[in-house]
Design a protein around this motif. Sequence first.
Motif, mmCIF file in Angstrom:
data_model
loop_
_atom_site.group_PDB
_atom_site.id
_atom_site.type_symbol
_atom_site.label_atom_id
_atom_site.label_comp_id
_atom_site.label_asym_id
_atom_site.label_seq_id
_atom_site.Cartn_x
_atom_site.Cartn_y
_atom_site.Cartn_z
ATOM 1 N N GLU A 25 0.838 -1.203 0.000
ATOM 2 C CA GLU A 25 0.000 0.000 0.000
ATOM 3 C C GLU A 25 0.869 1.248 0.000
ATOM 4 O O GLU A 25 0.571 2.229 -0.685
ATOM 5 C CB GLU A 25 -0.931 0.014 1.212
ATOM 6 N N TYR A 26 1.959 1.214 0.770
ATOM 7 C CA TYR A 26 2.888 2.346 0.787
ATOM 8 C C TYR A 26 3.512 2.537 -0.603
ATOM 9 O O TYR A 26 3.662 3.678 -1.076
ATOM 10 C CB TYR A 26 3.999 2.114 1.808
ATOM 11 N N ILE A 27 3.893 1.439 -1.236
ATOM 12 C CA ILE A 27 4.520 1.526 -2.554
ATOM 13 C C ILE A 27 3.536 2.079 -3.578
ATOM 14 O O ILE A 27 3.911 2.903 -4.425
ATOM 15 C CB ILE A 27 5.055 0.140 -2.972
ATOM 16 N N TYR A 28 2.298 1.652 -3.510
ATOM 17 C CA TYR A 28 1.267 2.168 -4.407
ATOM 18 C C TYR A 28 1.135 3.686 -4.252
ATOM 19 O O TYR A 28 1.152 4.428 -5.239
ATOM 20 C CB TYR A 28 -0.064 1.488 -4.092
ATOM 21 N N ASN A 29 1.024 4.147 -3.019
ATOM 22 C CA ASN A 29 0.889 5.584 -2.764
ATOM 23 C C ASN A 29 2.139 6.346 -3.198
ATOM 24 O O ASN A 29 2.051 7.456 -3.722
ATOM 25 C CB ASN A 29 0.609 5.831 -1.287
ATOM 26 N N LEU A 30 3.296 5.737 -2.976
ATOM 27 C CA LEU A 30 4.556 6.366 -3.364
ATOM 28 C C LEU A 30 4.598 6.625 -4.868
ATOM 29 O O LEU A 30 4.918 7.729 -5.317
ATOM 30 C CB LEU A 30 5.720 5.457 -2.954
ATOM 31 N N THR A 31 4.284 5.606 -5.651
ATOM 32 C CA THR A 31 4.381 5.736 -7.103
ATOM 33 C C THR A 31 3.278 6.609 -7.675
ATOM 34 O O THR A 31 3.417 7.130 -8.789
ATOM 35 C CB THR A 31 4.348 4.360 -7.775
ATOM 36 N N LYS A 32 2.187 6.777 -6.949
ATOM 37 C CA LYS A 32 1.112 7.658 -7.393
ATOM 38 C C LYS A 32 1.436 9.124 -7.128
ATOM 39 O O LYS A 32 1.055 10.011 -7.893
ATOM 40 C CB LYS A 32 -0.193 7.287 -6.690
ATOM 41 N N ASN A 52 13.349 -3.798 -5.051
ATOM 42 C CA ASN A 52 13.044 -4.947 -5.894
ATOM 43 C C ASN A 52 11.537 -5.101 -6.095
ATOM 44 O O ASN A 52 11.075 -5.442 -7.195
ATOM 45 C CB ASN A 52 13.631 -6.220 -5.280
ATOM 46 N N THR A 53 10.770 -4.845 -5.035
ATOM 47 C CA THR A 53 9.313 -4.923 -5.140
ATOM 48 C C THR A 53 8.790 -3.884 -6.124
ATOM 49 O O THR A 53 7.934 -4.179 -6.970
ATOM 50 C CB THR A 53 8.673 -4.712 -3.756
ATOM 51 N N ILE A 54 9.296 -2.662 -6.032
ATOM 52 C CA ILE A 54 8.899 -1.607 -6.963
ATOM 53 C C ILE A 54 9.248 -2.011 -8.392
ATOM 54 O O ILE A 54 8.434 -1.886 -9.319
ATOM 55 C CB ILE A 54 9.582 -0.281 -6.594
ATOM 56 N N GLY A 55 10.466 -2.510 -8.577
ATOM 57 C CA GLY A 55 10.901 -2.909 -9.905
ATOM 58 C C GLY A 55 10.063 -4.035 -10.477
ATOM 59 O O GLY A 55 9.719 -4.027 -11.666
ATOM 60 N N THR A 56 9.719 -5.010 -9.659
ATOM 61 C CA THR A 56 8.906 -6.137 -10.118
ATOM 62 C C THR A 56 7.523 -5.672 -10.536
ATOM 63 O O THR A 56 6.982 -6.123 -11.556
ATOM 64 C CB THR A 56 8.797 -7.201 -9.012
ATOM 65 N N LEU A 57 6.929 -4.766 -9.781
ATOM 66 C CA LEU A 57 5.614 -4.235 -10.135
ATOM 67 C C LEU A 57 5.651 -3.528 -11.486
ATOM 68 O O LEU A 57 4.783 -3.752 -12.335
ATOM 69 C CB LEU A 57 5.129 -3.278 -9.051
ATOM 70 N N PHE A 58 6.647 -2.685 -11.692
ATOM 71 C CA PHE A 58 6.728 -1.937 -12.943
ATOM 72 C C PHE A 58 7.070 -2.837 -14.126
ATOM 73 O O PHE A 58 6.566 -2.642 -15.234
ATOM 74 C CB PHE A 58 7.772 -0.823 -12.835
ATOM 75 N N GLU A 59 7.930 -3.805 -13.908
ATOM 76 C CA GLU A 59 8.434 -4.615 -15.014
ATOM 77 C C GLU A 59 7.548 -5.809 -15.338
ATOM 78 O O GLU A 59 7.398 -6.187 -16.507
ATOM 79 C CB GLU A 59 9.851 -5.091 -14.704
#
Length: 261
Positions: A25-32, A52-59
């Motif tokens: 949830e934090y990562i979602y808000n961060l990228t938004k 790595n979690t951020i990268g996996t979501l984007f890639e």
Amino acid sequence: MKGIAQSENIENLVDKDSIYVDKTEYIYNLTKQYDRVFISRPRRFGKSLTLNTIGTLFEKGVEPYFKGTWIYDKWEQDKYPVLHLSFLKFSVTNLADFKREFCNEILKFAKANNITGFDDDNEPKILLGNVFSAMPDGRQLVLLIDEYDCQLTANINNKELYEEFRTLFRAFYAVLKGEKHIKFMAITGVTRLKDVSIFSVGSDIKDLSYDHAFSQMIGFTREEIKKFYIDYLRLGVSFEKHVETNAVTDADIEEFLNRCY
């Protein structure tokens, strides 16, 4: 009881019976909310796994790695190539070796994503600039830099080498400022931006190190430890007090946490 996975790659957690504390949830808000961010935390706090979690979501998106997590039915981003650089893997004792290793990662990224028609160079700032120039308008990447200050902290007592690395980094981040081919960028390290004079040319990077909204994104809170690691807490108390785990009380757990957390 699930095992504790010491992993920096979320993909490795999927096939293991391991504990994963959901921070999506934090990562979602961060990228938004942001396009370019920096977060400082001590080593071993989970910065690498977060990137790595951020990268996996984007890639790769949410399948199959994020089933059961908060973000699973909410992530709607298009997929982007990810250039993930861990400075921990690069030389801290030789500037030429560092440049070569750095440039090799950029070249591997370009090859893997069919980016061609750019001039090679042994300076990271020039090489990455050339790669950007070879990318067509509208094509973007995600840039993740882990432990950006590794070479600096390793040479805190070597003034000459420290300054060589600092100068190189300053020039590199100048290339990134306002670069239209960067969809999202995240940088982590131990040293805060304001303490290292290499980011004045990259002031579009938002330092979230002390931002309350993201203070719990990296690392575990006391409540998360109690929720996800209760079996291990009971084992710790039982070992210390020489009692059975079923005899461990809530008060024992709290007292144990007070000393360890």
